[in-house]
Write a protein that holds these residues in place. Sequence first.
Motif, mmCIF file in Angstrom:
data_model
loop_
_atom_site.group_PDB
_atom_site.id
_atom_site.type_symbol
_atom_site.label_atom_id
_atom_site.label_comp_id
_atom_site.label_asym_id
_atom_site.label_seq_id
_atom_site.Cartn_x
_atom_site.Cartn_y
_atom_site.Cartn_z
ATOM 1 N N TYR A 142 12.626 33.305 14.437
ATOM 2 C CA TYR A 142 12.526 33.885 15.777
ATOM 3 C C TYR A 142 11.087 33.789 16.294
ATOM 4 C CZ TYR A 142 12.754 37.348 19.530
ATOM 5 O OH TYR A 142 12.681 37.980 20.741
ATOM 6 N N SER A 143 10.122 34.150 15.439
ATOM 7 C CA SER A 143 8.706 34.119 15.831
ATOM 8 C C SER A 143 8.245 32.701 16.147
ATOM 9 C CB SER A 143 7.832 34.720 14.732
ATOM 10 O OG SER A 143 8.128 36.087 14.572
ATOM 11 N N GLY A 145 10.040 30.293 17.314
ATOM 12 C CA GLY A 145 10.581 29.969 18.635
ATOM 13 C C GLY A 145 9.866 30.713 19.746
ATOM 14 N N LEU A 146 9.525 31.959 19.486
ATOM 15 C CA LEU A 146 8.836 32.794 20.466
ATOM 16 C C LEU A 146 7.459 32.213 20.800
ATOM 17 C CD1 LEU A 146 9.316 35.456 22.010
ATOM 18 C CD2 LEU A 146 8.143 36.634 20.146
ATOM 19 N N SER A 160 13.137 31.265 21.131
ATOM 20 C CA SER A 160 13.465 32.116 19.985
ATOM 21 C C SER A 160 14.976 32.128 19.766
ATOM 22 C CB SER A 160 12.927 33.525 20.188
ATOM 23 O OG SER A 160 13.385 34.051 21.419
ATOM 24 N N SER A 161 15.739 32.179 20.835
ATOM 25 C CA SER A 161 17.203 32.132 20.725
ATOM 26 C C SER A 161 17.669 30.753 20.263
ATOM 27 C CB SER A 161 17.856 32.455 22.069
ATOM 28 O OG SER A 161 17.540 33.753 22.482
ATOM 29 N N TYR A 163 15.991 28.624 18.410
ATOM 30 C CA TYR A 163 15.669 28.489 16.988
ATOM 31 C C TYR A 163 16.694 29.213 16.122
ATOM 32 C CZ TYR A 163 11.119 26.162 17.448
ATOM 33 O OH TYR A 163 10.117 25.252 17.672
#
Length: 181
Positions: A142-143, A145-146, A160-161, A163
């Motif tokens: 998530y991180s 992707g963020l 994040s979504s 990923y």
Amino acid sequence: MQIVRITPKELPTDLIFRLNIMYKMELGEFVAISDNKEEILYVNHTVPQKDIDGFLEVIAFPYYWVADETATETGKFLQYVYEKYGFGTYRVLLDSHEWRLNKAAEQKAKKTAKKVIPLIEEQIKSETPIVELDEYLLHEVYSAGLNRKGQTFKNICGFSSVYLFYLGYLMGVEKVKGGKA
């Protein structure tokens, strides 16, 4: 979609604004513009019926390749629209077409989500889930992707979504097992 034939002066104020700002057209150049939410295509009263029928075919075309003039009649018609009515009208039709495709995709996603979310909830509540939840792995993915720069194709969700989606996919095809690649 309802057709409303009008004179340019009868066009609703919000659509005059869109005509001017988005399509760089003056009121006197008005040919057609859609109010997608109301399902209305406003058309200048001088436009022939055969052209209006073509406008509707373009707007309702079920695929993204609507403007491909070598593969579709709508593509050939759009070339005609561009030559006869100009880029602004061409763009109005394509924007209305895209809006309808996006709305259909959104409805399909909502329908699928109604089926999928209970399955996800079931796994969250389960004492013996199909796959063991590794919150540390989820957090790391998530991180990543963020922190990725840019935006997704339609800019509807963040990376994040995306990923997490691909993590789920990779786990589903067993390229990632137990948190190891």
